[in-house]
Design a protein around this motif. Structure first.
Motif, PDB file in Angstrom:
ATOM      1  N   ASN A 180      98.476   0.321  91.346  1.00 29.57           N
ATOM      2  CA  ASN A 180      97.554   0.428  92.481  1.00 29.57           C
ATOM      3  C   ASN A 180      97.569   1.801  93.136  1.00 29.57           C
ATOM      4  OD1 ASN A 180      96.502  -2.202  92.338  1.00 29.57           O
ATOM      5  ND2 ASN A 180      98.231  -3.035  93.503  1.00 29.57           N
ATOM      6  N   HIS A 181      98.611   2.579  92.899  1.00 27.96           N
ATOM      7  CA  HIS A 181      98.705   3.918  93.487  1.00 27.96           C
ATOM      8  C   HIS A 181      98.422   5.034  92.482  1.00 27.96           C
ATOM      9  CE1 HIS A 181     100.732   1.673  96.712  1.00 27.96           C
ATOM     10  NE2 HIS A 181     100.481   2.709  97.481  1.00 27.96           N
ATOM     11  N   THR A 182      97.928   4.674  91.297  1.00 28.18           N
ATOM     12  CA  THR A 182      97.584   5.663  90.276  1.00 28.18           C
ATOM     13  C   THR A 182      96.076   5.863  90.243  1.00 28.18           C
ATOM     14  OG1 THR A 182      99.484   5.008  88.924  1.00 28.18           O
ATOM     15  CG2 THR A 182      97.719   6.220  87.816  1.00 28.18           C
ATOM     16  N   PRO A 183      95.584   7.105  90.286  1.00 27.55           N
ATOM     17  CA  PRO A 183      94.122   7.327  90.188  1.00 27.55           C
ATOM     18  C   PRO A 183      93.544   6.644  88.961  1.00 27.55           C
ATOM     19  CG  PRO A 183      95.228   9.358  90.783  1.00 27.55           C
ATOM     20  CD  PRO A 183      96.320   8.371  90.469  1.00 27.55           C
ATOM     21  N   HIS A 184      92.405   5.993  89.148  1.00 23.22           N
ATOM     22  CA  HIS A 184      91.824   5.154  88.104  1.00 23.22           C
ATOM     23  C   HIS A 184      90.673   5.860  87.402  1.00 23.22           C
ATOM     24  CE1 HIS A 184      90.426   1.569  86.025  1.00 23.22           C
ATOM     25  NE2 HIS A 184      91.526   0.958  86.427  1.00 23.22           N
ATOM     26  N   ALA A 185      90.579   5.629  86.092  1.00 24.25           N
ATOM     27  CA  ALA A 185      89.516   6.253  85.301  1.00 24.25           C
ATOM     28  C   ALA A 185      88.131   5.782  85.735  1.00 24.25           C
ATOM     29  CB  ALA A 185      89.723   5.950  83.818  1.00 24.25           C
ATOM     30  N   ALA A 186      88.022   4.573  86.302  1.00 29.06           N
ATOM     31  CA  ALA A 186      86.725   4.082  86.766  1.00 29.06           C
ATOM     32  C   ALA A 186      86.163   4.959  87.873  1.00 29.06           C
ATOM     33  CB  ALA A 186      86.848   2.640  87.255  1.00 29.06           C
ATOM     34  N   TYR A 187      87.037   5.668  88.583  1.00 31.55           N
ATOM     35  CA  TYR A 187      86.616   6.586  89.642  1.00 31.55           C
ATOM     36  C   TYR A 187      86.900   8.034  89.241  1.00 31.55           C
ATOM     37  CZ  TYR A 187      86.158   2.369  92.396  1.00 31.55           C
ATOM     38  OH  TYR A 187      85.776   1.134  92.838  1.00 31.55           O
ATOM     39  N   ARG A 188      86.841   8.285  87.925  1.00 31.46           N
ATOM     40  CA  ARG A 188      87.057   9.631  87.378  1.00 31.46           C
ATOM     41  C   ARG A 188      88.382  10.223  87.832  1.00 31.46           C
ATOM     42  NH1 ARG A 188      80.976  12.326  87.957  1.00 31.46           N
ATOM     43  NH2 ARG A 188      79.887  10.708  86.765  1.00 31.46           N
ATOM     44  N   ASN A 189      89.350   9.345  88.023  1.00 34.22           N
ATOM     45  CA  ASN A 189      90.709   9.729  88.426  1.00 34.22           C
ATOM     46  C   ASN A 189      90.744  10.462  89.766  1.00 34.22           C
ATOM     47  OD1 ASN A 189      91.842   8.638  86.058  1.00 34.22           O
ATOM     48  ND2 ASN A 189      91.399  10.514  84.933  1.00 34.22           N
ATOM     49  N   LEU A 190      89.751  10.201  90.607  1.00 36.99           N
ATOM     50  CA  LEU A 190      89.718  10.821  91.936  1.00 36.99           C
ATOM     51  C   LEU A 190      90.343   9.930  92.998  1.00 36.99           C
ATOM     52  CD1 LEU A 190      86.082  12.291  91.911  1.00 36.99           C
ATOM     53  CD2 LEU A 190      88.229  13.518  91.521  1.00 36.99           C
ATOM     54  N   PHE A 191      90.279   8.619  92.805  1.00 41.91           N
ATOM     55  CA  PHE A 191      90.777   7.681  93.804  1.00 41.91           C
ATOM     56  C   PHE A 191      91.675   6.643  93.147  1.00 41.91           C
ATOM     57  CE2 PHE A 191      86.439   8.923  95.106  1.00 41.91           C
ATOM     58  CZ  PHE A 191      86.745   9.615  96.271  1.00 41.91           C
ATOM     59  N   THR A 192      92.602   6.140  93.940  1.00 43.41           N
ATOM     60  CA  THR A 192      93.470   5.069  93.475  1.00 43.41           C
ATOM     61  C   THR A 192      92.864   3.726  93.867  1.00 43.41           C
ATOM     62  OG1 THR A 192      94.758   5.030  95.525  1.00 43.41           O
ATOM     63  CG2 THR A 192      95.475   6.548  93.793  1.00 43.41           C
ATOM     64  N   PRO A 193      93.229   2.643  93.172  1.00 45.24           N
ATOM     65  CA  PRO A 193      92.707   1.322  93.551  1.00 45.24           C
ATOM     66  C   PRO A 193      92.995   0.941  94.989  1.00 45.24           C
ATOM     67  CG  PRO A 193      93.642   1.220  91.363  1.00 45.24           C
ATOM     68  CD  PRO A 193      93.957   2.593  91.898  1.00 45.24           C
ATOM     69  N   ILE A 194      94.155   1.295  95.506  1.00 41.64           N
ATOM     70  CA  ILE A 194      94.472   0.902  96.880  1.00 41.64           C
ATOM     71  C   ILE A 194      93.619   1.678  97.885  1.00 41.64           C
ATOM     72  CG2 ILE A 194      96.358   2.549  97.280  1.00 41.64           C
ATOM     73  CD1 ILE A 194      97.832   0.167  98.634  1.00 41.64           C
ATOM     74  N   GLU A 195      93.260   2.920  97.561  1.00 42.23           N
ATOM     75  CA  GLU A 195      92.376   3.681  98.442  1.00 42.23           C
ATOM     76  C   GLU A 195      90.989   3.045  98.498  1.00 42.23           C
ATOM     77  OE1 GLU A 195      93.871   8.303  98.191  1.00 42.23           O
ATOM     78  OE2 GLU A 195      92.725   7.493  96.506  1.00 42.23           O
ATOM     79  N   VAL A 196      90.470   2.641  97.342  1.00 42.84           N
ATOM     80  CA  VAL A 196      89.141   2.030  97.308  1.00 42.84           C
ATOM     81  C   VAL A 196      89.177   0.645  97.939  1.00 42.84           C
ATOM     82  CG1 VAL A 196      87.198   1.419  95.822  1.00 42.84           C
ATOM     83  CG2 VAL A 196      88.672   3.334  95.215  1.00 42.84           C
ATOM     84  N   GLN A 197      90.291  -0.068  97.751  1.00 43.56           N
ATOM     85  CA  GLN A 197      90.429  -1.398  98.340  1.00 43.56           C
ATOM     86  C   GLN A 197      90.368  -1.346  99.858  1.00 43.56           C
ATOM     87  OE1 GLN A 197      90.479  -4.278  96.871  1.00 43.56           O
ATOM     88  NE2 GLN A 197      91.077  -5.620  98.544  1.00 43.56           N
ATOM     89  N   ARG A 198      90.888  -0.269 100.426  1.00 45.30           N
ATOM     90  CA  ARG A 198      90.960  -0.152 101.892  1.00 45.30           C
ATOM     91  C   ARG A 198      89.705   0.476 102.499  1.00 45.30           C
ATOM     92  NH1 ARG A 198      97.170   2.196 102.262  1.00 45.30           N
ATOM     93  NH2 ARG A 198      98.242   0.181 101.897  1.00 45.30           N
ATOM     94  N   ASP A 199      88.818   1.003 101.671  1.00 46.45           N
ATOM     95  CA  ASP A 199      87.632   1.711 102.177  1.00 46.45           C
ATOM     96  C   ASP A 199      86.385   1.159 101.523  1.00 46.45           C
ATOM     97  OD1 ASP A 199      85.660   3.525 102.931  1.00 46.45           O
ATOM     98  OD2 ASP A 199      87.004   5.246 102.837  1.00 46.45           O
ATOM     99  N   ARG A 200      85.622   0.384 102.263  1.00 46.56           N
ATOM    100  CA  ARG A 200      84.414  -0.236 101.715  1.00 46.56           C
ATOM    101  C   ARG A 200      83.379   0.798 101.296  1.00 46.56           C
ATOM    102  NH1 ARG A 200      82.491  -5.437 101.995  1.00 46.56           N
ATOM    103  NH2 ARG A 200      84.664  -5.896 101.657  1.00 46.56           N
ATOM    104  N   GLU A 201      83.358   1.942 101.969  1.00 43.38           N
ATOM    105  CA  GLU A 201      82.409   2.999 101.606  1.00 43.38           C
ATOM    106  C   GLU A 201      82.726   3.574 100.229  1.00 43.38           C
ATOM    107  OE1 GLU A 201      79.658   3.915 103.143  1.00 43.38           O
ATOM    108  OE2 GLU A 201      80.030   2.320 104.585  1.00 43.38           O
ATOM    109  N   LEU A 202      83.985   3.734  99.915  1.00 37.36           N
ATOM    110  CA  LEU A 202      84.348   4.209  98.584  1.00 37.36           C
ATOM    111  C   LEU A 202      83.952   3.201  97.519  1.00 37.36           C
ATOM    112  CD1 LEU A 202      87.912   5.771  99.023  1.00 37.36           C
ATOM    113  CD2 LEU A 202      85.766   6.956  98.536  1.00 37.36           C
ATOM    114  N   GLU A 203      84.134   1.922  97.822  1.00 42.92           N
ATOM    115  CA  GLU A 203      83.739   0.895  96.856  1.00 42.92           C
ATOM    116  C   GLU A 203      82.256   0.919  96.607  1.00 42.92           C
ATOM    117  OE1 GLU A 203      83.859  -3.973  96.347  1.00 42.92           O
ATOM    118  OE2 GLU A 203      84.948  -3.013  97.972  1.00 42.92           O
TER     119      GLU A 203
END
Length: 203
Positions: A180-203
């Motif tokens: 959850n704290h590793t940048p994810h390829a779905a977001y071009r390795n710019l964001f981690t899952p926990i960052e997107v989980q906490r920010d609806r705008e990023l999602e």
């Protein structure tokens, strides 16, 4: 010791086995790269997202045959992963894990494969009472659990050769935290899952 030191993370890109051929006049192996496979992988590999917020996929991950299972649930959009260890894969155990999950996270709909525990009356009643839409797909012709299956393969790869650590729930929870704290390829390795989980705008 940091999580990264304890669990050296492997690449999330699949390892493509390249064919080898032996030259008739030499006794050495020659690596023949398959460029077509690579080009198809880049062309048709697309991130998958759900049009609805708070959509999740779930599955059971076996750690010790017949004894220890992990209920793995992932947010389709944010790629945030949640897990809970259970003894066996009974309907009551899955229902308890789902109760813990629903008490911690918002969920409007959830889907998975046709595990008997998922289709049990106690689980369906729990989801209905919580207002969660559910879909259990038993068809062998659909790619029904692509997000959670990919996450579980990544988790297994993260343990490397020391697969005995999968049997330790504490080690599994640390691995899920690292995921959850590793940048994810779905977001071009710019964001981690926990960052997107906490920010609806990023999602």
């Amino acid at each position: 010791m940091s999580l990264l030191t304890a669990y050296p993370w492997k690449s999330k890109r699949p390892i493509i086995q390249r064919p080898y051929r032996t030259l008739p006049f030499e006794h050495e192996l020659v690596d023949v790269p398959d460029f077509k496979v690579k080009s198809l992988e880049r062309r048709y590999s697309r991130p998958y997202f759900s049009p609805k917020f708070d959509s999740w996929e779930m599955d059971l991950m076996e750690a010790v045959q017949g004894r220890l299972y992990y209920v793995m649930i992932i947010n389709i959009n944010t790629r945030f992963l949640w897990c809970d260890d259970r003894t066996g894969k009974s309907a009551n155990g899955v229902a308890d894990a789902l109760t813990n999950f629903l008490n911690q996270h918002r969920c409007t709909n959830i889907r998975g494969d046709a595990e008997a525990a998922f289709r049990s009356d106690i689980v369906i009643r729990l989801l209905t009472e919580r207002g969660v839409s559910y879909f259990w797909n038993a068809s062998p012709y659909t790619n029904r659990n692509r997000i959670i299956d990919r996450a579980m393969r990544t988790i297994r790869d993260g343990f490397g050769l020391d697969r005995d650590l999968i049997k330790d729930p504490a080690s599994m929870k640390r691995m899920v935290k690292l995921y959850n704290h590793t940048p994810h390829a779905a977001y071009r390795n710019l964001f981690t899952p926990i960052e997107v989980q906490r920010d609806r705008e990023l999602e």
